[in-house]
Write a protein that holds these residues in place. Sequence first.
Motif, PDB file in Angstrom:
ATOM      1  N   ASN A  62      -1.214  14.781  -7.541  1.00 41.93           N
ATOM      2  CA  ASN A  62      -0.227  14.539  -8.588  1.00 41.93           C
ATOM      3  C   ASN A  62       0.709  13.385  -8.243  1.00 41.93           C
ATOM      4  O   ASN A  62       1.222  12.714  -9.129  1.00 41.93           O
ATOM      5  CB  ASN A  62       0.582  15.810  -8.828  1.00 41.93           C
ATOM      6  CG  ASN A  62      -0.295  16.949  -9.335  1.00 41.93           C
ATOM      7  OD1 ASN A  62      -1.217  16.722 -10.105  1.00 41.93           O
ATOM      8  ND2 ASN A  62      -0.019  18.158  -8.887  1.00 41.93           N
ATOM      9  N   ALA A  63       0.918  13.147  -6.961  1.00 38.25           N
ATOM     10  CA  ALA A  63       1.761  12.022  -6.555  1.00 38.25           C
ATOM     11  C   ALA A  63       1.016  10.704  -6.709  1.00 38.25           C
ATOM     12  O   ALA A  63       1.611   9.672  -7.020  1.00 38.25           O
ATOM     13  CB  ALA A  63       2.221  12.205  -5.110  1.00 38.25           C
ATOM     14  N   ILE A  64      -0.308  10.739  -6.484  1.00 39.09           N
ATOM     15  CA  ILE A  64      -1.112   9.511  -6.606  1.00 39.09           C
ATOM     16  C   ILE A  64      -1.187   9.058  -8.057  1.00 39.09           C
ATOM     17  O   ILE A  64      -1.019   7.884  -8.363  1.00 39.09           O
ATOM     18  CB  ILE A  64      -2.535   9.751  -6.061  1.00 39.09           C
ATOM     19  CG1 ILE A  64      -2.483   9.985  -4.555  1.00 39.09           C
ATOM     20  CG2 ILE A  64      -3.450   8.589  -6.379  1.00 39.09           C
ATOM     21  CD1 ILE A  64      -3.814  10.299  -3.949  1.00 39.09           C
ATOM     22  N   ALA A  65      -1.470   9.997  -8.961  1.00 39.71           N
ATOM     23  CA  ALA A  65      -1.650   9.647 -10.368  1.00 39.71           C
ATOM     24  C   ALA A  65      -0.299   9.476 -11.040  1.00 39.71           C
ATOM     25  O   ALA A  65       0.288  10.422 -11.546  1.00 39.71           O
ATOM     26  CB  ALA A  65      -2.459  10.739 -11.060  1.00 39.71           C
ATOM     27  N   SER A  66       0.218   8.265 -11.012  1.00 40.75           N
ATOM     28  CA  SER A  66       1.557   8.010 -11.542  1.00 40.75           C
ATOM     29  C   SER A  66       1.582   7.995 -13.061  1.00 40.75           C
ATOM     30  O   SER A  66       2.563   8.391 -13.684  1.00 40.75           O
ATOM     31  CB  SER A  66       2.072   6.662 -11.011  1.00 40.75           C
ATOM     32  OG  SER A  66       1.255   5.603 -11.486  1.00 40.75           O
ATOM     33  N   ASN A  74       1.764   0.057 -16.513  1.00 40.16           N
ATOM     34  CA  ASN A  74       1.612  -1.257 -15.903  1.00 40.16           C
ATOM     35  C   ASN A  74       1.334  -1.071 -14.420  1.00 40.16           C
ATOM     36  O   ASN A  74       2.081  -1.549 -13.565  1.00 40.16           O
ATOM     37  CB  ASN A  74       2.873  -2.112 -16.101  1.00 40.16           C
ATOM     38  CG  ASN A  74       3.146  -2.413 -17.568  1.00 40.16           C
ATOM     39  OD1 ASN A  74       2.225  -2.754 -18.300  1.00 40.16           O
ATOM     40  ND2 ASN A  74       4.382  -2.262 -17.996  1.00 40.16           N
ATOM     41  N   SER A  75       0.255  -0.389 -14.130  1.00 43.04           N
ATOM     42  CA  SER A  75       0.013  -0.001 -12.751  1.00 43.04           C
ATOM     43  C   SER A  75      -1.365  -0.430 -12.287  1.00 43.04           C
ATOM     44  O   SER A  75      -2.261  -0.736 -13.074  1.00 43.04           O
ATOM     45  CB  SER A  75       0.141   1.523 -12.598  1.00 43.04           C
ATOM     46  OG  SER A  75      -0.874   2.168 -13.345  1.00 43.04           O
ATOM     47  N   THR A  76      -1.500  -0.450 -10.967  1.00 43.82           N
ATOM     48  CA  THR A  76      -2.791  -0.632 -10.321  1.00 43.82           C
ATOM     49  C   THR A  76      -2.934   0.493  -9.312  1.00 43.82           C
ATOM     50  O   THR A  76      -2.084   0.660  -8.439  1.00 43.82           O
ATOM     51  CB  THR A  76      -2.888  -1.985  -9.604  1.00 43.82           C
ATOM     52  OG1 THR A  76      -2.781  -3.045 -10.576  1.00 43.82           O
ATOM     53  CG2 THR A  76      -4.222  -2.123  -8.882  1.00 43.82           C
ATOM     54  N   GLU A  77      -3.986   1.285  -9.449  1.00 39.53           N
ATOM     55  CA  GLU A  77      -4.199   2.437  -8.581  1.00 39.53           C
ATOM     56  C   GLU A  77      -5.515   2.279  -7.825  1.00 39.53           C
ATOM     57  O   GLU A  77      -6.448   1.637  -8.309  1.00 39.53           O
ATOM     58  CB  GLU A  77      -4.248   3.730  -9.397  1.00 39.53           C
ATOM     59  CG  GLU A  77      -2.974   4.009 -10.183  1.00 39.53           C
ATOM     60  CD  GLU A  77      -3.136   5.193 -11.116  1.00 39.53           C
ATOM     61  OE1 GLU A  77      -2.201   6.003 -11.193  1.00 39.53           O
ATOM     62  OE2 GLU A  77      -4.194   5.309 -11.758  1.00 39.53           O
ATOM     63  N   THR A  78      -5.551   2.839  -6.643  1.00 39.84           N
ATOM     64  CA  THR A  78      -6.763   2.829  -5.835  1.00 39.84           C
ATOM     65  C   THR A  78      -7.115   4.263  -5.469  1.00 39.84           C
ATOM     66  O   THR A  78      -6.251   5.029  -5.034  1.00 39.84           O
ATOM     67  CB  THR A  78      -6.580   2.004  -4.551  1.00 39.84           C
ATOM     68  OG1 THR A  78      -6.230   0.662  -4.901  1.00 39.84           O
ATOM     69  CG2 THR A  78      -7.861   1.978  -3.733  1.00 39.84           C
ATOM     70  N   GLY A  79      -8.374   4.618  -5.659  1.00 35.97           N
ATOM     71  CA  GLY A  79      -8.804   5.980  -5.347  1.00 35.97           C
ATOM     72  C   GLY A  79     -10.287   6.141  -5.581  1.00 35.97           C
ATOM     73  O   GLY A  79     -11.022   5.160  -5.762  1.00 35.97           O
ATOM     74  N   GLU A 116      -7.040  -1.009 -12.819  1.00 36.43           N
ATOM     75  CA  GLU A 116      -5.969  -1.895 -13.288  1.00 36.43           C
ATOM     76  C   GLU A 116      -5.768  -1.691 -14.789  1.00 36.43           C
ATOM     77  O   GLU A 116      -6.716  -1.793 -15.563  1.00 36.43           O
ATOM     78  CB  GLU A 116      -6.329  -3.353 -13.025  1.00 36.43           C
ATOM     79  CG  GLU A 116      -6.610  -3.675 -11.563  1.00 36.43           C
ATOM     80  CD  GLU A 116      -7.209  -5.053 -11.393  1.00 36.43           C
ATOM     81  OE1 GLU A 116      -6.445  -6.022 -11.215  1.00 36.43           O
ATOM     82  OE2 GLU A 116      -8.459  -5.161 -11.449  1.00 36.43           O
ATOM     83  N   VAL A 117      -4.548  -1.427 -15.187  1.00 37.80           N
ATOM     84  CA  VAL A 117      -4.238  -1.263 -16.602  1.00 37.80           C
ATOM     85  C   VAL A 117      -4.196  -2.634 -17.260  1.00 37.80           C
ATOM     86  O   VAL A 117      -3.448  -3.522 -16.835  1.00 37.80           O
ATOM     87  CB  VAL A 117      -2.895  -0.534 -16.787  1.00 37.80           C
ATOM     88  CG1 VAL A 117      -2.515  -0.500 -18.263  1.00 37.80           C
ATOM     89  CG2 VAL A 117      -2.974   0.876 -16.228  1.00 37.80           C
ATOM     90  N   LEU A 118      -4.984  -2.817 -18.322  1.00 40.38           N
ATOM     91  CA  LEU A 118      -5.042  -4.089 -19.039  1.00 40.38           C
ATOM     92  C   LEU A 118      -4.333  -4.046 -20.383  1.00 40.38           C
ATOM     93  O   LEU A 118      -3.724  -5.029 -20.805  1.00 40.38           O
ATOM     94  CB  LEU A 118      -6.509  -4.497 -19.265  1.00 40.38           C
ATOM     95  CG  LEU A 118      -7.391  -4.648 -18.030  1.00 40.38           C
ATOM     96  CD1 LEU A 118      -8.796  -5.042 -18.455  1.00 40.38           C
ATOM     97  CD2 LEU A 118      -6.803  -5.677 -17.066  1.00 40.38           C
TER      98      LEU A 118
END
Length: 276
Positions: A86-90, A94-99, A187-189
């Motif tokens: 839950n902490a990872i999935a913000s 306007n975010s870039t996530e790695t997982g 990456e959110v586009l």
Amino acid sequence: MTASNTGNRSDTGLLVHRCAFACMALFVALLTTGCHHKAKVSRHYPPPPPTRSPSRAAPSTSTAQRGLHGGPLPSYAIPDPNVDDNAIASGHTNSTETGLASWYGPPYHNRQGANGEVYDQNAMTAAHRTLPMGTVVRVTNLTTSQSVTVKITDRGPFVHGRLIDLSLAAAKETGIYRMGLAKVRVEVLEQRPGADLGGKWCVQIGAFLDKNNAWRLQSDLQRRYATSAKVIEFQGPTGHWVRINPISASRTQALQIASAIHAAEPDAQAYLVRLD
């Protein structure tokens, strides 16, 4: 009685015994011959059930636990039990996530997705727990550098350590179809027009294979959050789930609830989920 009559009777009795013995031998021979030529009965066995493609499963049995060509998964693909999903999935737009990314197809193909539309495994879509519905993201396989642009149309993956679930078509474009799992960059586009910046949030707990366990948890949670949330139980493809809908529908309150949930079943995780 004369000797001649006695001899004739003896010969007659001997002949009778011989005939009886011959008949018995003939019967046995016929019986034996009949057994050897008995017709065989053909047996028709049902065919084996058809094999199924990998699909999203319950948290206890993940979609693909093997790497490329059935080999062991790389170290990065093994979820860290100390990492808070839950902490990872913000859910920031306007975010870039790695997982970790996985994929899902049958038996979800042609079923209704979380956005209310029918899921098409051949479309370029994906499931994410916290990005707004309709968000367009670019997913890059960090192992192969293959990337694809997909739209968020569903919720998931509900498996510890996973970030995003790609459709079958998107998984093939990124090489994840054969790998099963891969480390990716999301990456959110583009954000869906009119999306609520704050969002509407809930907490989902599951999956329970025994619905009675889900009912008991629902009852306990409803007493605990009688004035601050609504608790419902529902059945999904992977089992029975319990959902806590905070009255405020805020991410802050949902995150607080998720952090306080400790289900008795080890596979029943509490996931922060965006509803809109």
